[in-house]
Structures are given as C-alpha cells and as structure tokens.
Scaffold this motif. Structure first.
Motif, short mmCIF file in Angstrom:
data_model
loop_
_atom_site.label_atom_id
_atom_site.label_comp_id
_atom_site.label_asym_id
_atom_site.label_seq_id
_atom_site.Cartn_x
_atom_site.Cartn_y
_atom_site.Cartn_z
N ASN A 1 51.71 36.50 45.37
CA ASN A 1 51.75 35.98 44.00
C ASN A 1 53.12 35.40 43.66
O ASN A 1 53.23 34.36 42.99
N PHE B 1 44.82 28.46 41.49
CA PHE B 1 45.65 29.59 41.04
C PHE B 1 46.08 29.46 39.58
O PHE B 1 46.84 30.29 39.10
N ARG C 1 44.93 32.36 37.45
CA ARG C 1 44.32 33.33 38.37
C ARG C 1 45.28 33.57 39.53
O ARG C 1 45.73 32.64 40.18
N TYR D 1 46.26 36.79 42.79
CA TYR D 1 45.67 37.90 43.52
C TYR D 1 45.76 39.17 42.69
O TYR D 1 46.78 39.44 42.05
N ASP E 1 42.49 39.18 48.82
CA ASP E 1 42.10 37.82 49.18
C ASP E 1 40.58 37.67 49.21
O ASP E 1 40.05 36.61 48.88
N PHE F 1 39.65 37.35 45.60
CA PHE F 1 40.02 36.01 45.13
C PHE F 1 39.01 34.97 45.62
O PHE F 1 38.54 34.12 44.85
N LYS G 1 35.74 35.04 43.78
CA LYS G 1 35.86 34.45 42.45
C LYS G 1 35.79 32.92 42.50
O LYS G 1 35.06 32.30 41.72
#
Length: 278
Positions: free
Chosen positions: A106, A188, A191, A193, A202, A205, A208
């Motif tokens: 991140n 990202f 959003r 991790y 992951d 993620f 999603k």
C-alpha cells in the motif's frame, strides 16, 4: 473567455498547467500526473541474499520507462546497502516499520508515479528482459484494459497458469499470484489492500475488482520466477485461508451476492464436464 484560458483553468484544478497553449494543455490532461509507464513495487525485509537478482531483472528490461519502489521494513542485514549500491535514479528506497507485506505494498501504491503497478517479491525476478516490453505492447493495443496477467514459474520447478481468469476462476480455483499480474493504477483509487489479511489480501483485492467486471487480458507469457519459500508456498494450510477463503460459497455471497450462487454451481459443473472431455 477564450477557449484556451478556460481549459487552462480547468487543468489547474487537476494538476495545473504552465501555458495557455491548447496543445500543451491537451498533452498535460492526456498524460495525467503519472508520467511513468510502470511502477514496480518490491516489499522487502532482510532480503540480502536475493534483492540484487530481483533488481537486476528489472533494470535489464529492454523497455525502460519504469521506476522501482523498494519498500523495506527496517531490514537489519545488507538489503539496503545492496539496493543503494546500484546508484540508479530509477530506484527509490523507503525503509520504515510496517505491519506486513500488504502495508508495504500500500505504501508503494501511494508513492507510485506509474500508470501501471506491478508487485514483485524481493526473492522473485522477472522471467526475462522482454517482459515489460511485451506488457506495454498490450497496453498500447487495448486502451480499455485494466488488468493484464500471465503465468509464473516457481522455484519448485512448476508453472502456474492463469489462462483467461475471471471472477469464477478466482472463486473456484485460486488467486492469481501478484507476480503474474499488472494493474492499471485506477483500480487502486479509493481501494487498497486490506491489511487485516496477512497472507491473502491480494486474493481479496482481486475478487473485488473482478467482481466489478474489470476489463482484463490474459497473455500466454511467463512473467516472473516466483519463490515458493515464503508463506504463500503453503497457502491451503494457512489459518487465514481456512477461515476466510476455503468456503467458496461464502466468497460468492460476500463479493457478488447470494443471487449469484446458481452461477457458482453451474460454473463448477461446467468445469467438471470440461475436465473429462479434455
């Protein structure tokens, strides 16, 4: 108000512009504030034995429009000295306490200046020096693509293939390892991790973004050499997997909703039929 002045004021609110020239403004807007094609993000901790090979596999790429973000968790060995010894302006190093690999990833996302993000383990390496060039060719050819993924070879001598993955592959089969996948940075936005996960953020993620029907492209290309020495090598025995990912029906309900459970059962049946026919 002249057209160029109006557009320049709009541009100033989105990163600014230095001239009233419409041509320059257009380039500014089209280019965004991210002026590098690839950000390669490497989380590391006490990786002195492997970090040089990892970095060299990136620096040797034939396509050179990239940056390397080494996000280190306060290594106590020679990891940082080795990374600094490359003395390369493409390499940016951060070393500070973190709460695990996904926290480091991140941090890399937040620092990245690239339009595309790629995460490489400090004990992994790109497969050969053409990888970024081949991925960039796909980006140029398909302006709508947001995810590009290929395959990896492991230190155990196997090849992990992720051919034409979609949401149902992620649910029924397994996650695409992060060494095999390139993300457009827009995925990202709003959003990151989920750092509550220590092994499978992951996977969370990917579920999603694929649940949102992201445009993805599979390329039959070995992207990286993937080390299975870490926790991901025994992921099916990990308590986090058993608690949150082993029950695949719960994944469907969580990421798509209960109304999609029939699709899950249909997909499982089709996979069984396909496996018997081929």
């Amino acid at each position: 108000m002249p057209k160029t002045e109006k557009n320049c004021r709009w541009g100033a609110m989105h990163g600014g512009c230095t001239t009233l020239s419409f041509g320059n403004l257009l380039l500014k807007v089209m280019g965004t504030n991210y002026n590098i094609q690839f950000s390669v993000i490497i989380p590391s901790f006490n990786s002195a034995d492997t970090i040089a090979a990892c970095i060299e596999s990136i620096l040797s790429q034939s396509f050179q429009d990239f940056e390397i973000l080494l996000i280190d968790g306060l290594s106590t060995d020679d990891t940082l000295n080795i990374a600094q010894s490359f003395n390369n302006p493409r390499i940016r190093i951060t070393s500070e306490k973190d709460s695990g690999i996904y926290d480091a990833m991140n941090k890399g996302v937040n620092q990245a200046k690239g339009n595309w993000l790629y995460f490489l383990g400090s004990d992994d390496a790109l497969f050969d020096n053409t990888i970024l060039s081949q991925i960039n060719n796909i980006i140029v050819a398909d302006k709508l693509v947001k995810i590009i993924h290929g395959d990896v070879v492991t230190t155990a001598g196997t090849t992990e293939r992720y051919e034409n993955y979609n949401f149902w592959n992620l649910v029924i089969d397994r996650c695409i390892c992060h060494q095999a996948i390139f993300y457009h940075r827009s995925l990202f936005e709003g959003r990151l991790y989920d750092t509550r996960f220590k092994m499978a953020a992951d996977w969370d993620f990917n579920l999603k973004v694929f649940a949102d029907r992201v445009t993805s492209v599979y390329v039959p290309l070995v992207v990286a050499k993937f080390s299975t020495d870490g926790v991901s090598g025994n992921w099916m025995q990990h308590p986090e997997y058993l608690a949150y990912f082993a029950d695949r029906k719960k994944l469907v309900s969580k990421y798509k909703g209960n109304s999609y459970l029939p699709y899950y059962y249909i997909s499982k049946v089709l996979r069984k039929i396909r496996s018997k026919l081929f």
